[in-house]
Scaffold this motif. Sequence first.
Motif, PDB file in Angstrom:
ATOM      1  N   LEU A   1      85.631  68.442  47.998  1.00  0.00           N
ATOM      2  CA  LEU A   1      86.947  68.656  48.587  1.00  0.00           C
ATOM      3  C   LEU A   1      87.860  69.221  47.510  1.00  0.00           C
ATOM      4  N   GLY A   2      88.519  70.333  47.832  1.00  0.00           N
ATOM      5  CA  GLY A   2      89.357  70.984  46.839  1.00  0.00           C
ATOM      6  C   GLY A   2      90.697  71.404  47.406  1.00  0.00           C
ATOM      7  N   ILE A   3      91.565  71.842  46.514  1.00  0.00           N
ATOM      8  CA  ILE A   3      92.893  72.310  46.893  1.00  0.00           C
ATOM      9  C   ILE A   3      93.250  73.523  46.046  1.00  0.00           C
ATOM     10  N   HIS A   4      93.908  74.500  46.672  1.00  0.00           N
ATOM     11  CA  HIS A   4      94.377  75.706  45.988  1.00  0.00           C
ATOM     12  C   HIS A   4      95.898  75.764  46.112  1.00  0.00           C
ATOM     13  N   ILE A   5      96.567  75.929  44.985  1.00  0.00           N
ATOM     14  CA  ILE A   5      98.029  76.021  44.972  1.00  0.00           C
ATOM     15  C   ILE A   5      98.415  77.343  44.314  1.00  0.00           C
ATOM     16  N   PRO A   6      98.839  78.331  45.098  1.00  0.00           N
ATOM     17  CA  PRO A   6      99.276  79.602  44.508  1.00  0.00           C
ATOM     18  C   PRO A   6     100.757  79.553  44.117  1.00  0.00           C
ATOM     19  N   VAL A   7     101.029  79.906  42.882  1.00  0.00           N
ATOM     20  CA  VAL A   7     102.405  79.968  42.389  1.00  0.00           C
ATOM     21  C   VAL A   7     102.765  81.442  42.215  1.00  0.00           C
ATOM     22  N   ILE A   8     103.761  81.895  42.956  1.00  0.00           N
ATOM     23  CA  ILE A   8     104.178  83.291  42.879  1.00  0.00           C
ATOM     24  C   ILE A   8     105.112  83.442  41.677  1.00  0.00           C
ATOM     25  N   LEU A   9     104.612  84.046  40.623  1.00  0.00           N
ATOM     26  CA  LEU A   9     105.425  84.233  39.426  1.00  0.00           C
ATOM     27  C   LEU A   9     106.455  85.340  39.625  1.00  0.00           C
ATOM     28  N   ARG A  10     106.022  86.416  40.280  1.00  0.00           N
ATOM     29  CA  ARG A  10     106.953  87.510  40.560  1.00  0.00           C
ATOM     30  C   ARG A  10     106.385  88.379  41.668  1.00  0.00           C
ATOM     31  N   ALA A  11     107.229  88.692  42.629  1.00  0.00           N
ATOM     32  CA  ALA A  11     106.868  89.611  43.707  1.00  0.00           C
ATOM     33  C   ALA A  11     107.990  90.627  43.848  1.00  0.00           C
ATOM     34  N   THR A  12     107.651  91.900  43.755  1.00  0.00           N
ATOM     35  CA  THR A  12     108.653  92.953  43.899  1.00  0.00           C
ATOM     36  C   THR A  12     108.246  93.882  45.026  1.00  0.00           C
ATOM     37  N   GLY A  13     109.233  94.440  45.710  1.00  0.00           N
ATOM     38  CA  GLY A  13     108.962  95.360  46.802  1.00  0.00           C
ATOM     39  C   GLY A  13     110.246  95.942  47.351  1.00  0.00           C
ATOM     40  N   VAL A  14     110.097  96.765  48.385  1.00  0.00           N
ATOM     41  CA  VAL A  14     111.253  97.387  49.033  1.00  0.00           C
ATOM     42  C   VAL A  14     111.032  97.374  50.538  1.00  0.00           C
ATOM     43  N   LEU A  15     112.128  97.487  51.280  1.00  0.00           N
ATOM     44  CA  LEU A  15     112.090  97.693  52.719  1.00  0.00           C
ATOM     45  C   LEU A  15     112.214  99.189  53.009  1.00  0.00           C
ATOM     46  N   PRO A  16     111.823  99.629  54.207  1.00  0.00           N
ATOM     47  CA  PRO A  16     112.009 101.045  54.541  1.00  0.00           C
ATOM     48  C   PRO A  16     113.455 101.501  54.400  1.00  0.00           C
ATOM     49  N   SER A  17     114.391 100.572  54.524  1.00  0.00           N
ATOM     50  CA  SER A  17     115.801 100.930  54.366  1.00  0.00           C
ATOM     51  C   SER A  17     116.169 101.220  52.921  1.00  0.00           C
ATOM     52  N   GLY A  18     115.253 100.893  51.990  1.00  0.00           N
ATOM     53  CA  GLY A  18     115.524 101.103  50.575  1.00  0.00           C
ATOM     54  C   GLY A  18     115.966  99.847  49.864  1.00  0.00           C
ATOM     55  N   GLU A  19     116.172  98.763  50.595  1.00  0.00           N
ATOM     56  CA  GLU A  19     116.594  97.508  49.973  1.00  0.00           C
ATOM     57  C   GLU A  19     115.461  96.953  49.112  1.00  0.00           C
ATOM     58  N   GLU A  20     115.764  96.659  47.855  1.00  0.00           N
ATOM     59  CA  GLU A  20     114.759  96.172  46.921  1.00  0.00           C
ATOM     60  C   GLU A  20     114.719  94.650  46.917  1.00  0.00           C
ATOM     61  N   LEU A  21     113.554  94.123  46.500  1.00  0.00           N
ATOM     62  CA  LEU A  21     113.357  92.679  46.491  1.00  0.00           C
ATOM     63  C   LEU A  21     112.628  92.280  45.220  1.00  0.00           C
ATOM     64  N   MET A  22     113.070  91.191  44.613  1.00  0.00           N
ATOM     65  CA  MET A  22     112.337  90.537  43.538  1.00  0.00           C
ATOM     66  C   MET A  22     112.368  89.048  43.837  1.00  0.00           C
ATOM     67  N   ASP A  23     111.196  88.435  43.908  1.00  0.00           N
ATOM     68  CA  ASP A  23     111.122  87.070  44.405  1.00  0.00           C
ATOM     69  C   ASP A  23     110.099  86.273  43.606  1.00  0.00           C
ATOM     70  N   SER A  24     110.165  84.962  43.717  1.00  0.00           N
ATOM     71  CA  SER A  24     109.181  84.049  43.135  1.00  0.00           C
ATOM     72  C   SER A  24     109.216  82.767  43.948  1.00  0.00           C
ATOM     73  N   GLY A  25     108.215  81.933  43.740  1.00  0.00           N
ATOM     74  CA  GLY A  25     108.187  80.686  44.488  1.00  0.00           C
ATOM     75  C   GLY A  25     106.775  80.179  44.677  1.00  0.00           C
ATOM     76  N   LEU A  26     106.552  79.525  45.791  1.00  0.00           N
ATOM     77  CA  LEU A  26     105.274  78.906  46.111  1.00  0.00           C
ATOM     78  C   LEU A  26     104.602  79.663  47.243  1.00  0.00           C
ATOM     79  N   GLY A  27     103.274  79.795  47.175  1.00  0.00           N
ATOM     80  CA  GLY A  27     102.521  80.398  48.261  1.00  0.00           C
ATOM     81  C   GLY A  27     102.011  79.341  49.223  1.00  0.00           C
ATOM     82  N   ASP A  28     101.121  79.735  50.119  1.00  0.00           N
ATOM     83  CA  ASP A  28     100.548  78.800  51.086  1.00  0.00           C
ATOM     84  C   ASP A  28      99.488  77.929  50.414  1.00  0.00           C
TER      85      ASP A  28
END
Length: 452
Positions: free
Chosen positions: A92-119
């Motif tokens: 029995l195991g467990i996986h914990i993903p930690v988002i150190l950095r996520a960057t991206g944009v929307l089609p509108s051009g709005e940029e994103l930089m994020d971090s946090g916890l995954g599923d």
Amino acid sequence: MYVFLYGLLLAEPLEHPKINPQYFRPALDSQHFLSVNETALGTCGSFLGKGSASQSSNPFLFVANDGNETEMLQSLDVLDLAGGFIFCRSRLGIHIPVILRATGVLPSGEELMDSGLGDILLDYKYRFSKPNDSIGIAVSLRGSAPTATGEASVGNDGSLIETELNLDTTYRNTIFALNIGHKSQSTWSDEQSYFGSAVYTRGGAALPLPYNSGIAAEIFSSFMYGASSFEQAFSGEVMLTGWKKFGLIAIQAGMGYGLGSGIGSPDLRGLFGFAWLPDLQNKDTDQDGITDSTDQCPKEAEDIDGFQDTDGCPDPTKVTVKIMANGIVNDEAQWKIGEIEGMGTKPISLSSQFTTIKASLSGFQSIKQEVYIQGGADQTIIIPLEQLQGTLQIAPINSSGNHISNATWSFVTGDTLYSTNQIASINPNDIDIRIMADGYKVATQHLTIKAN
């Protein structure tokens, strides 16, 4: 016209969808692969753990109806932490993903930089095969809850369930593993982009190297069968990975290249990981590609020679050396194979190898020859020796001590005549010759010819 443009604007996503395009996660029990699951389990009642840091570029491209692409996730840096406990035949195991950095944009051009916890994902595996079976068989069941935080597309808005069949085997010195599974997850689609349930495969071939290290080639493919086109449905990745063990600690690293254009296929991925793998059942102490659980000689490497190559033991070969002198086996001839010296035809036991044999006998030319000792079956090595010869030249003189130039000679037992100018090569032996010349009596003489 304004209404038409407004409709196009509304068709584009105004926020990052709640999907998880991050397909990679460290294979918890594997010591030869980064992402491909092996069937091995550790010792009953033991803990194991893994961690990996990965950086992927463009794992999520949004494709509009007009073909324009938007990098919804331009870069994704993740620290995956995993651990487990072994209940003998299951884990029995467990996986914990930690988002150190996520960057991206929307089609509108709005940029994103994020971090946090995954599923966060729970991982259960049961091994059906026994440690000494030629093919390992196990099944895995995984499930996650929507625990992701932040705004980036790093987690599903619903639960995920995976069922997977794990197979592996060892052929000669190479470990082969195959995973076949189904992933049930929430569906999202917008214009020419689709994300949903999929069937997937992982496969790999790993080659152990000396000093508790090795390399592997891994491949992943996924097909989201609800998509309207192959381009939307297929994503994949090939990776070249390697590992080095220091006791119970393993360091792993790799580089991946995306295949296909579906969501989840990155342009490139870099990986670095570490693992705590106490006493896995596929531990290979002598690094011969045969796990200790099935290796009958876990501290002696198997010699791959086509004879009983799966028992893990070097196969001794009964070797008989025959030294031929003048076409006859000579029991007084001496020989040396590697560091082993012998005389005559007494058999010795050797492992499969390329080696050198030296043979010598008085009166014969010594020889040095490369030989291959084959594994398992008895082997006879025949070494012919070439006899050393002596030379004979006759210089007859008369009673006055003057040279007789027209003399000839021959063996008493032969008719061939030799002149006094000729030099004859003769095998070492006692011989009788006769010397003849016009005006002189025939003379005979007994000689001993020696080698050289």
